[in-house]
Motif scaffolding. Sequence first.
Motif, short mmCIF file in Angstrom:
data_model
loop_
_atom_site.label_atom_id
_atom_site.label_comp_id
_atom_site.label_asym_id
_atom_site.label_seq_id
_atom_site.Cartn_x
_atom_site.Cartn_y
_atom_site.Cartn_z
N TYR A 77 0.83 -1.20 0.00
CA TYR A 77 0.00 0.00 0.00
C TYR A 77 0.87 1.26 0.00
O TYR A 77 0.62 2.20 -0.73
CB TYR A 77 -0.93 -0.01 1.21
N GLU A 78 1.92 1.25 0.83
CA GLU A 78 2.82 2.41 0.89
C GLU A 78 3.51 2.63 -0.45
O GLU A 78 3.64 3.76 -0.92
CB GLU A 78 3.85 2.22 1.99
N LEU A 79 3.97 1.55 -1.08
CA LEU A 79 4.63 1.69 -2.37
C LEU A 79 3.69 2.23 -3.44
O LEU A 79 4.08 3.05 -4.26
CB LEU A 79 5.22 0.35 -2.80
N GLU A 80 2.44 1.78 -3.41
CA GLU A 80 1.47 2.27 -4.39
C GLU A 80 1.19 3.76 -4.18
O GLU A 80 1.09 4.53 -5.13
CB GLU A 80 0.18 1.48 -4.30
N ALA A 81 1.09 4.18 -2.93
CA ALA A 81 0.81 5.58 -2.61
C ALA A 81 2.04 6.47 -2.78
O ALA A 81 1.91 7.69 -2.90
CB ALA A 81 0.28 5.70 -1.19
N SER A 82 3.22 5.88 -2.82
CA SER A 82 4.44 6.69 -2.84
C SER A 82 4.56 7.57 -4.08
O SER A 82 5.19 8.61 -4.03
CB SER A 82 5.68 5.80 -2.71
N LYS A 83 3.93 7.17 -5.18
CA LYS A 83 4.00 8.02 -6.37
C LYS A 83 3.32 9.37 -6.13
O LYS A 83 3.67 10.36 -6.75
CB LYS A 83 3.42 7.32 -7.58
N TYR A 84 2.38 9.41 -5.18
CA TYR A 84 1.70 10.66 -4.84
C TYR A 84 2.40 11.38 -3.69
O TYR A 84 2.28 12.58 -3.52
CB TYR A 84 0.25 10.39 -4.46
N LEU A 85 3.09 10.62 -2.87
CA LEU A 85 3.70 11.16 -1.65
C LEU A 85 5.22 11.29 -1.76
O LEU A 85 5.88 11.59 -0.77
CB LEU A 85 3.37 10.24 -0.47
N TYR A 86 5.77 11.07 -2.94
CA TYR A 86 7.21 10.98 -3.12
C TYR A 86 7.97 12.14 -2.50
O TYR A 86 8.90 11.95 -1.73
CB TYR A 86 7.53 10.87 -4.62
N GLN A 87 7.59 13.36 -2.81
CA GLN A 87 8.34 14.51 -2.29
C GLN A 87 8.27 14.58 -0.77
O GLN A 87 9.29 14.77 -0.11
CB GLN A 87 7.82 15.80 -2.90
N GLY A 88 7.10 14.40 -0.21
CA GLY A 88 6.96 14.44 1.25
C GLY A 88 7.72 13.33 1.94
O GLY A 88 8.34 13.54 2.98
N LEU A 89 7.68 12.13 1.35
CA LEU A 89 8.42 11.02 1.93
C LEU A 89 9.92 11.27 1.87
O LEU A 89 10.65 10.93 2.80
CB LEU A 89 8.08 9.72 1.21
N SER A 90 10.37 11.88 0.80
CA SER A 90 11.79 12.20 0.67
C SER A 90 12.22 13.19 1.75
O SER A 90 13.28 13.03 2.37
CB SER A 90 12.09 12.77 -0.71
N PHE A 91 11.41 14.21 2.00
CA PHE A 91 11.73 15.18 3.05
C PHE A 91 11.72 14.51 4.42
O PHE A 91 12.57 14.80 5.27
CB PHE A 91 10.76 16.35 3.04
N ALA A 92 10.78 13.60 4.64
CA ALA A 92 10.73 12.88 5.91
C ALA A 92 11.97 12.03 6.09
O ALA A 92 12.54 11.96 7.19
CB ALA A 92 9.47 12.02 5.98
N ASP A 93 12.41 11.36 5.03
CA ASP A 93 13.64 10.55 5.10
C ASP A 93 14.85 11.43 5.41
O ASP A 93 15.70 11.06 6.23
CB ASP A 93 13.86 9.80 3.80
N LEU A 94 14.94 12.58 4.76
CA LEU A 94 16.06 13.49 5.02
C LEU A 94 16.04 14.00 6.46
O LEU A 94 17.09 14.10 7.11
CB LEU A 94 16.03 14.66 4.04
N ALA A 95 14.87 14.32 6.96
CA ALA A 95 14.75 14.78 8.35
C ALA A 95 15.17 13.68 9.32
O ALA A 95 15.83 13.95 10.32
CB ALA A 95 13.31 15.22 8.63
N HIS A 96 14.82 12.45 9.00
CA HIS A 96 15.20 11.33 9.85
C HIS A 96 16.71 11.17 9.88
O HIS A 96 17.32 10.98 10.95
CB HIS A 96 14.53 10.04 9.34
N VAL A 97 17.36 11.26 8.73
CA VAL A 97 18.82 11.16 8.66
C VAL A 97 19.48 12.29 9.44
O VAL A 97 20.45 12.09 10.18
CB VAL A 97 19.30 11.14 7.19
#
Length: 54
Positions: A27-47
Amino acid sequence: MKKEFLGANSRFKTPPSESLINGAFAYELEASKYLYQGLSFADLAHVAALKKEA
């Protein structure tokens, strides 16, 4: 998923269950095409948070 995926210093002792992989991860992978930018920012914040704690 192979047990080697967990790595030597993993806090997890077992890989994720098949139902988790097939359900939540799919489900997350399917939704990631819509959430890509936000998920990327979340990953960067986590790092950045991990780096700050190190």
